[in-house]
Design an enzyme around this catalytic site. Structure first.
Site, PDB file in Angstrom:
ATOM      1  CB  ALA A   6      -8.696  35.130  48.016  1.00 14.61           C
ATOM      2  CB  CYS A   7      -9.249  34.557  42.489  1.00 17.02           C
ATOM      3  SG  CYS A   7      -9.492  32.770  42.446  1.00 17.02           S
ATOM      4  CB  CYS A   8     -13.822  35.871  40.713  1.00 13.52           C
ATOM      5  SG  CYS A   8     -14.209  37.558  41.158  1.00 13.52           S
TER       6      CYS A   8
END
Length: 116
Positions: A6-8
């Site tokens: 998960a990231c931006c």
């Protein structure tokens, strides 16, 4: 194992995912590895065995940890491995936290069966 990152926005994380897939293939391991934007974690919970969080959103760890059921390990990706796009190291991190979690879960079930 199903590993979700998960990231931006997903630009650098998609490169890490590719490198992780390459590392898994080189070891003849079959893992499902993909990246999602952090706002999609909740709708993907049933799809992953391990959730790795990009270092750029480590400040959201506690919020994310509360979203994800306790039986699913969650960790922040090592920033050096992430920055170097070291897929082998990130894959190793995912396997390690998964194995540690499985070990803890089995110890809990042994303890609870002894008290029954």
């Amino acid at each position: 194992m199903r590993i979700c990152l998960a990231c931006c926005a997903g630009m650098s994380t998609s490169i890490v995912v590719q490198k992780m897939r390459e590392a898994a293939r080189s070891c003849n391991e079959n893992h499902e590895i993909w990246a999602i934007e952090q706002s999609h974690i909740e709708r993907n919970i049933e799809k992953f065995d391990v959730l790795l969080i990009g270092p750029q959103i480590k400040h959201r760890y506690q919020v994310i940890r509360e979203l994800v059921p306790n039986h699913i390990p969650v960790a922040i990706i090592d920033s050096t491995s992430y920055g170097r796009y070291d897929g082998e190291a990130v894959l190793k991190q995912a396997k390690q936290i998964y194995e540690e979690d499985e070990k803890c879960q089995s110890q809990v079930s042994v303890k609870s069966s002894k008290t029954d």
